[in-house]
Scaffold this motif. Sequence first.
Motif, PDB file in Angstrom:
ATOM      1  N   LEU A 133      34.001  -0.080   9.073  1.00 39.05           N
ATOM      2  CA  LEU A 133      34.770  -1.024   8.259  1.00 39.05           C
ATOM      3  C   LEU A 133      33.889  -1.762   7.258  1.00 39.05           C
ATOM      4  CD1 LEU A 133      37.149  -2.518  10.933  1.00 39.05           C
ATOM      5  CD2 LEU A 133      37.843  -1.309   8.873  1.00 39.05           C
ATOM      6  N   THR A 164      25.623  -2.655   8.591  1.00 35.44           N
ATOM      7  CA  THR A 164      26.018  -1.267   8.584  1.00 35.44           C
ATOM      8  C   THR A 164      24.780  -0.481   8.189  1.00 35.44           C
ATOM      9  OG1 THR A 164      27.249   0.376   7.330  1.00 35.44           O
ATOM     10  CG2 THR A 164      26.991  -1.773   6.297  1.00 35.44           C
ATOM     11  N   ASN A 191      38.503  -4.421  -3.277  1.00 32.32           N
ATOM     12  CA  ASN A 191      37.221  -4.063  -2.665  1.00 32.32           C
ATOM     13  C   ASN A 191      37.120  -4.535  -1.217  1.00 32.32           C
ATOM     14  OD1 ASN A 191      36.523  -3.020  -5.074  1.00 32.32           O
ATOM     15  ND2 ASN A 191      35.138  -4.666  -5.675  1.00 32.32           N
ATOM     16  N   PRO A 224      32.547  -5.422   0.645  1.00 25.61           N
ATOM     17  CA  PRO A 224      31.529  -6.061  -0.198  1.00 25.61           C
ATOM     18  C   PRO A 224      30.669  -7.099   0.528  1.00 25.61           C
ATOM     19  CG  PRO A 224      33.758  -6.709  -0.880  1.00 25.61           C
ATOM     20  CD  PRO A 224      33.906  -5.622   0.128  1.00 25.61           C
ATOM     21  N   LEU A 225      31.127  -7.572   1.698  1.00 25.22           N
ATOM     22  CA  LEU A 225      30.365  -8.607   2.415  1.00 25.22           C
ATOM     23  C   LEU A 225      30.066  -9.793   1.505  1.00 25.22           C
ATOM     24  CD1 LEU A 225      27.964  -6.441   4.584  1.00 25.22           C
ATOM     25  CD2 LEU A 225      29.793  -7.929   5.382  1.00 25.22           C
ATOM     26  N   ASP A 226      31.059 -10.187   0.749  1.00 24.70           N
ATOM     27  CA  ASP A 226      30.874 -11.302  -0.178  1.00 24.70           C
ATOM     28  C   ASP A 226      31.429 -12.598   0.407  1.00 24.70           C
ATOM     29  OD1 ASP A 226      33.453 -10.393  -0.250  1.00 24.70           O
ATOM     30  OD2 ASP A 226      33.720 -10.591  -2.398  1.00 24.70           O
ATOM     31  N   ILE A 269      40.762  -3.483   4.044  1.00 23.50           N
ATOM     32  CA  ILE A 269      40.352  -2.608   5.143  1.00 23.50           C
ATOM     33  C   ILE A 269      41.465  -1.621   5.505  1.00 23.50           C
ATOM     34  CG2 ILE A 269      38.673  -4.226   6.099  1.00 23.50           C
ATOM     35  CD1 ILE A 269      40.863  -4.832   8.259  1.00 23.50           C
ATOM     36  N   ARG A 274      28.248   1.357  -2.650  1.00 23.85           N
ATOM     37  CA  ARG A 274      29.579   1.089  -2.101  1.00 23.85           C
ATOM     38  C   ARG A 274      30.671   1.560  -3.051  1.00 23.85           C
ATOM     39  NH1 ARG A 274      26.986  -3.508   0.153  1.00 23.85           N
ATOM     40  NH2 ARG A 274      27.465  -3.658   2.368  1.00 23.85           N
ATOM     41  N   ASN A 280      31.982  -0.039   3.378  1.00 21.78           N
ATOM     42  CA  ASN A 280      32.328  -0.236   1.977  1.00 21.78           C
ATOM     43  C   ASN A 280      32.836  -1.640   1.678  1.00 21.78           C
ATOM     44  OD1 ASN A 280      31.846   2.278   0.485  1.00 21.78           O
ATOM     45  ND2 ASN A 280      33.186   3.142   2.045  1.00 21.78           N
ATOM     46  N   GLU A 329      31.150  -0.880  12.042  1.00 23.99           N
ATOM     47  CA  GLU A 329      30.200  -0.374  11.053  1.00 23.99           C
ATOM     48  C   GLU A 329      30.934   0.410   9.964  1.00 23.99           C
ATOM     49  OE1 GLU A 329      26.885   1.619  12.779  1.00 23.99           O
ATOM     50  OE2 GLU A 329      26.113   2.198  10.813  1.00 23.99           O
TER      51      GLU A 329
END
Lengths: 531, 437
Positions: free
Chosen positions: A91, A124, A150, A96-98, A153, A130, A94, A89
């Motif tokens: 990680l 998350t 972005n 972008p989950l793109d 990690i 973000r 922030n 969570e």
Amino acid sequence: MPKLTIDGREVEVAQGTNLIEAARLAGIAIPYFCYHPYLSVVGQCRICLVEIEGQPRLAIACATPAADGMVVRSQTSSRVREAREAVMEFLLANHPLDCPVCDQAGECLLQDHSMDEQGGQFSTHMVETRRTFPGLERRLLGPHVVQNQNRCIHCSRCIRFTQEISETSQLTYVSRGNHAYIDTFDGRPFDDPFSACAADVCPVGALTLREFRFRKRAWKLRSTPSICPGCSIGCNLWIDHHERIVYRFTPRENPKINATWLCDYGRFLAESLNAHGPAPTFRDEDGSSSSPPLEETVRALALELKAARTLRVVASANLSNEELFLAREIFAGYLHGELVTPVWPGEPRRMKNGHGVWLASSDAHPNANGARRLGLDIVDESGLARFLYGAADLTVLLDPLAHPYLAGEEALQLLRVGHTLVFSQRQHAVCEFARWTMGVASLACNEGTFTSGADQVQRFQAAFAPPRGALPLWQWFTLLARELGLARLAVATPRDVFQLMVSQERSFAGLAWEELGGFDTDSYREHQHVG
Amino acid sequence: MEPTLLKARGLEGSRTLASYLSRGGYEGLRRALALGPQEVTKSVIDSELRGRGGAGFPTGRKWTFVPKDHPGPRYLVCNADESEPGTFKDREIIEHDPHLVIEGIAIASFAIGAHTAYIYIRGEFVRWANLLEQALGEARREKILGADVLGSGYSLDIWVHRGAGAYICGEETSLLESLEGKRGFPRLKPPFPAVVGAFGKPTVVNNVETLACLPSILTRGPAWFASIGRPRNTGPKLFSVSGHVVRPGVYELPLGVTFREIIFEHCGGIRAGRKLKAFFPGGSSAPVLTAAEVDTKADFDACAEAGTMLGSGGVIVLDETVDMVEAAANLAHFYAHESCGQCTPCREGSDWLVDILHRILAGHGRAEDPDTILRICRFASQGMTICPLGDAFSLPISSIVSKFRDEFERRIAAATPAPPRKHPVLPWAGPRPGFGR
Ligand SMILES: Cc1cc2nc3c(=O)[nH]c(=O)nc-3n(C[C@H](O)[C@H](O)[C@H](O)COP(=O)(O)O)c2cc1C
Ligand code: SF4
Ligand code: FES
């Protein structure tokens, strides 16, 4: 040798093995991001937490050596699952989950571990805006590596790679805490000769390769084990291909040679494997040319070869052991031709193996040692020039790329004297006037073995069948052998050639085809995309 | 109690070597040189001195972890980074009595067999770095330091190393990285610095105040030192009191006084006739105590029993006017700024806390926020990180939420929904700076 229990499975491991590797041996995958088997252990990402009986706190598996009698719980501990879920969570807070537009998707450790540790929720509780790094979203760090900060990690693998492996220390953190980002000192280009490895070790899509990104989804690719054709070191690699097109090379683990690395030069030879030789072409005295069908070509070649009173053959250290063996047997043995193998030193190349030792290239060919083992006559540039000065009425070039000298004015003039037969993977100046040009398929379609600089015989496999008109060289040779009535050499596969060679050559005696792959050692890449 | 550590405060010219010698200075070192390293270590163990840097680890015990038979050099490092919010005691010692620190360093170095010692001092302490340099110059000139310390044949050199302004460089392993000229990232332990420390050699890191206790232990004996305070919590301690008290400042008191005595007797109580609300007993990293807990004893064990810690002894006093949500936001801001960024929970968690707390302050709190805060704190502490900075913000902030939850809830109840975000959440949805335009 400590014996321990992980999730109820007993395993005995070598002294000093950490819990991630011990679990791997027990068939249990402990997730990791910052750990890499060939980099120092930093314990930063915290996803590898495990519970160790008798210890009040969770421990990180990457930095904990296995000890005798240790009882470790990974998946079977609710505390561990809870903690890992929390780390995931953090990680993703922030990130972008793109994934849909990220080129790493499909070979991303963050995706994989989110599947495992969060049940595929990719979620998350973070509802804040973000953190982003404006300007660092699509930045060319150097000639090959593109950065999207972005997605980073902060595992520091790329930094450690340039510090510990390539030893240029070009990458570093700038700034601190959650706002730290990866950069080169003073904004200089990231022109490390191994720069693409930084993108390899990046577990997410923060560093990707300019040459590969957006060209093919990772899950479409098939990987075929092969050997780098770039120099004598003989790094192990995967040819990643889809629908008979090669997209990239990725390192294939071999601790003795290239650990999980490739140099940029060798890696980006991948594209060249998409060139397969021109269709067979016959050029008449008057300059007109035609493309006869295969059987006719082979028949005509055999006639031409038999008719020659003096035959000279330029072999190549780029050919496999099997091809060199056949060439020697046919051209030197049976046809009594004169055969040399030019070797070109090329640019010096180096590679660090899994024990931290630098290996240096001796020449620019993958198989000069194979030629030596077969007792072929090795020549340098002046030797090659002298060889071509000698008169002959038929010259056979097995590979016009065998030496850059062959593309020079002088060589071309010398080759115009008498007839020339050329087997070529690519268009080449010689093909313009050669009597016969035979198309050769690239390494991607070839199968066989190379003898590395360290004298290891290593096998490579064929990724796909060659396109029409081009054949792997060994196949040209076996067809010729049949036509010449050499039944012994007219075998069906490179493996048969190899068996023949093993039975006949002292220097290859005792080797077994099946054991030369290096594929028996499980590659990390197949477990967790490390290399 | 007659002061030991702050004996020189208020004396004319107290910083000079002459003044220090006139007060019996370097007598402890002379004794130490005569006793030999083992006896010195034994005295310190007997005195039950515990580290004043924050963790309260027994000093003599720490020295014994240095491998006896290690070939090659070993080092002593004096930790003068003093960056914990609310802590300003080491500075006070150096200000008035730099030779006391130097003598302490020399005794400790002799005990562990170090011939080189470093004083790592925070970058902002320019004045105090200069004071130490002056004092070191005097000591070298008088052959108190150098190739032949006080004619004993033992050699010792001390170097001042200034930091570059990072709280995290007070953490001992990060300090060592910084001392080696690297980025101040804490190291994984084990190995501990006593085994693999500065430049890969065994190294003891001790706080300024810890070292300043050594001369008197040698001159007056461990029994005298152990008689101050209570068992396992012995000796004088500096308390740097800040916040809403009438007389903030540095006080030297025996361990085991109560916080009530510190705040109400020595510091004259809460300013402007207001009431005490809460206080941090040992720097901002220590979980907060409420006014009801003011009778807690100010020592290591009593604080631990009360669920907090004595830490650096920096007492931060908050009166009834303080908004605890603001206090929490202030803390979060500091730690998010100072997180080195290595560990996922500390790096992401600290920044996330800042965002939540600032959102609550802006009037857009959500009902689930207190629980989210507690969850972040839970998973950023207790071994989830490399160094204790994760704990350093998690424990105080979660203590504030637990003890003053009503204040959070009141604010959240009065909240309005957050306005639409100004920035796009997804980076590709906004303008693309830099590349590909
Ligand atoms: C985040 C963090 C910051 C610290 N800052 C300081 C500091 O500024 N000064 C200090 O003496 N110790 C500081 N410490 C404690 C040191 O790591 C170390 O424990 C101490 O210097 C040991 O000295 P002692 O045994 O004399 O207490 C800090 C610890 C942490 C985790
Ligand atoms: S806990 Fe925070 S400060 Fe400490 S090492 Fe980890 S990221 Fe750095
Ligand atoms: S793999 Fe162990 S902390 Fe990252």
